[in-house]
Write an enzyme that holds these catalytic residues in place. Sequence first.
Site, PDB file in Angstrom:
ATOM      1  N   ALA A  68      -6.527  38.380  31.420  1.00 56.59           N
ATOM      2  CA  ALA A  68      -7.231  39.652  31.241  1.00 56.59           C
ATOM      3  C   ALA A  68      -8.599  39.482  30.593  1.00 56.59           C
ATOM      4  CB  ALA A  68      -6.380  40.606  30.422  1.00 56.59           C
ATOM      5  N   THR A  69      -8.792  38.402  29.838  1.00 53.81           N
ATOM      6  CA  THR A  69     -10.126  38.155  29.280  1.00 53.81           C
ATOM      7  C   THR A  69     -11.131  38.055  30.430  1.00 53.81           C
ATOM      8  OG1 THR A  69      -9.255  37.081  27.318  1.00 53.81           O
ATOM      9  CG2 THR A  69     -11.500  36.487  27.946  1.00 53.81           C
ATOM     10  N   ASN A 150      -3.819  47.010  21.205  1.00 59.48           N
ATOM     11  CA  ASN A 150      -2.923  45.893  20.899  1.00 59.48           C
ATOM     12  C   ASN A 150      -2.541  45.809  19.417  1.00 59.48           C
ATOM     13  OD1 ASN A 150      -5.828  45.281  21.185  1.00 59.48           O
ATOM     14  ND2 ASN A 150      -5.268  43.369  20.172  1.00 59.48           N
ATOM     15  N   GLN A 180      -1.901  46.075  27.543  1.00 59.99           N
ATOM     16  CA  GLN A 180      -0.745  46.500  26.745  1.00 59.99           C
ATOM     17  C   GLN A 180      -0.077  47.737  27.345  1.00 59.99           C
ATOM     18  OE1 GLN A 180       0.400  44.689  24.238  1.00 59.99           O
ATOM     19  NE2 GLN A 180      -1.337  43.353  23.798  1.00 59.99           N
ATOM     20  N   HIS A 197       1.089  37.255  30.964  1.00 63.55           N
ATOM     21  CA  HIS A 197       1.922  36.739  29.858  1.00 63.55           C
ATOM     22  C   HIS A 197       2.371  37.809  28.864  1.00 63.55           C
ATOM     23  CE1 HIS A 197      -0.988  36.326  26.400  1.00 63.55           C
ATOM     24  NE2 HIS A 197      -1.885  36.333  27.372  1.00 63.55           N
ATOM     25  N   THR A 233      -9.617  28.198  43.704  1.00 65.42           N
ATOM     26  CA  THR A 233      -8.297  28.184  44.330  1.00 65.42           C
ATOM     27  C   THR A 233      -7.315  28.990  43.488  1.00 65.42           C
ATOM     28  OG1 THR A 233      -8.798  26.004  45.204  1.00 65.42           O
ATOM     29  CG2 THR A 233      -6.473  26.654  45.195  1.00 65.42           C
ATOM     30  N   CYS A 314      -7.532  39.510  10.664  1.00 64.97           N
ATOM     31  CA  CYS A 314      -8.739  39.245   9.876  1.00 64.97           C
ATOM     32  C   CYS A 314      -9.558  38.136  10.512  1.00 64.97           C
ATOM     33  CB  CYS A 314      -8.372  38.768   8.471  1.00 64.97           C
ATOM     34  SG  CYS A 314      -7.620  40.042   7.492  1.00 64.97           S
TER      35      CYS A 314
HETATM   36  N1  PMP Z   1      -6.856  43.009  26.205  1.00 64.19           N
HETATM   37  C1  PMP Z   1      -5.855  43.272  25.351  1.00 64.19           C
HETATM   38  C2  PMP Z   1      -5.628  44.675  24.911  1.00 64.19           C
HETATM   39  C3  PMP Z   1      -5.038  42.237  24.882  1.00 64.19           C
HETATM   40  O1  PMP Z   1      -4.043  42.509  24.038  1.00 64.19           O
HETATM   41  C4  PMP Z   1      -5.284  40.920  25.342  1.00 64.19           C
HETATM   42  C5  PMP Z   1      -4.428  39.763  24.847  1.00 64.19           C
HETATM   43  N2  PMP Z   1      -4.393  39.633  23.455  1.00 64.19           N
HETATM   44  C6  PMP Z   1      -6.335  40.702  26.242  1.00 64.19           C
HETATM   45  C7  PMP Z   1      -7.085  41.763  26.647  1.00 64.19           C
HETATM   46  C8  PMP Z   1      -6.648  39.309  26.762  1.00 64.19           C
HETATM   47  O2  PMP Z   1      -5.649  38.898  27.656  1.00 64.19           O
HETATM   48  P1  PMP Z   1      -5.474  37.350  28.106  1.00 64.19           P
HETATM   49  O3  PMP Z   1      -4.693  36.698  27.018  1.00 64.19           O
HETATM   50  O4  PMP Z   1      -4.710  37.443  29.394  1.00 64.19           O
HETATM   51  O5  PMP Z   1      -6.842  36.798  28.290  1.00 64.19           O
END
Ligand code: PMP
Length: 366
Positions: A68-69, A150, A180, A197, A233, A314
Site C-alpha cells: 500500500a505504500t 491505523n 485498514q 499483509h 513482473t 513516537c
Molecule cells: N496505510 C495504512 C493506513 C497502513 O496502516 C499501512 C501499513 N502500516 C500502509 C498504508 C502501508 O502499507 P504497506 O505495509 O503495504 O506498505
Amino acid sequence: MIYLDNAATTKPCEEAIEAAAKCMRSCFGNPSSLHKMGIEAEKIITSAKKTILNRLNKEGEIFFTSGATESNNLAIFGTAQALKRRGNRIVTTAIEHPSVAEPMKILAGRGFEIISIKPSEYESPQLFEDALIDAVNEKTILLSFMSVNNETGYITDSNRIYKAVKRKYPTCVIHVDGVQGFCKVPISADLISLSSHKIHGIKGVGALYKAKNTRLLPIVYGGGQQLGLRSGTEPVDLIAAFDAAIKAYPENFTLFSELRHKLMLLLEQLDGIIVNSKNSVDNIVNFSVIGIRSEIMLHFLEEKGIYVSSGSACSKGKISPVLEALGVSAQNADSAVRVSFCRNNTANELEILTEALSEGIKRFKR
Ligand code: PMP
C-alpha cells in the site's frame, strides 16, 4: 503467545500460504510469456483481480503493487502528474499514514497547495467530514483520505464524502487509503489502496483499485506491464496468496464487536485507563494507561508473551502527530497502547491481557 498487533500486520492464513506455495511449485511462469505457463500465471492474476473487485463491490481496474505504500504513492503522484494542468489544489487530512503524508509534503514543495483537515478541530466526525467536503473547490484535483485510521481505528465515511464531492465536483479524483478498512467497512472512491499483509496475506504485495476513466500516470517505468501503469513482473505467488486471503476473510462476522465489548468491560475494571479510540472500527482499541509510558508497558506485556503496539508511534522522541490530530493529549499519547484483533483472537486472550495490564499498573505506577 498472544498476538494483538494485527493493525501492524497479520499472520498469513493457511489458505494464503498454500496458494503461494502451490503457485511457486507449479505455476511459476512469467505472466507476460506467450506460452502456456505464462497464460496460466496470467489466469491467477485475473482471478485475483476479480476477487478484489467483488469484495470491494466495484467495477474497474486493479493494479498490483509492492504494497500500500507504493499504491498510495502511485495514486497521489500519478494523479498530480496527470492533472497538474487542471489545478494545483489537493485536500487531505492530518491523520494520514506516512505513505500519504510524505508524498503530500513533496508535492507542497513542488508548488501544489495542500489543504490538511484535522479531526480534533471539529466537534464530531460528521463535522470533520463536512469540512473535508467543503474544502474541495473547482481547483481541487485530488481529495485523499483514509477510511480507517491505523492508530485508533477512527472511521471516515467515504460513501458519504464520495457522493457529496462528486455531486458538486465530478472531476475531483477521490483517493482512499483503504488498508485498514478493506474487508471491514464499505469504501467508495476512484482510487483505493490495499495491502495484502493486513488481511492475512503475505507482505510485499498490494493493489490500487482504479475506477474506469480515472486518469493516472505511472511512477515506475519499464517493461509496460499492467497497461504501462506499473511496470515490473507481477509477483504471481504473492498475488495468488492475496486472492486466497480475501476469499478466506469472513464477511459480516460479529467476532470483532464481541471482542471489543469484552475488552471495554475488562478495561473498565482497571485503574487509570482512558480509551482513545472514538468513532472507530471494532478491531482496533487504543487506550492510555495513565502514568506509564507506552514502551514500558509494551515490553512488560512482551515478557509475558503478549504483543501489542505502543499506540503513540513516537518518532525521534516526538509524540505522534496523528494521535494529536485525533484529539489525544500529549500526556495520554505518551502512554497509549494499541490492541488490534484478528479472527484468531479469543475473549480468554483479552482476560490474560487485562490481568497482565493490571499487574503492570501495580508495578510501574508512581
Ligand atoms: N496505510 C495504512 C493506513 C497502513 O496502516 C499501512 C501499513 N502500516 C500502509 C498504508 C502501508 O502499507 P504497506 O505495509 O503495504 O506498505
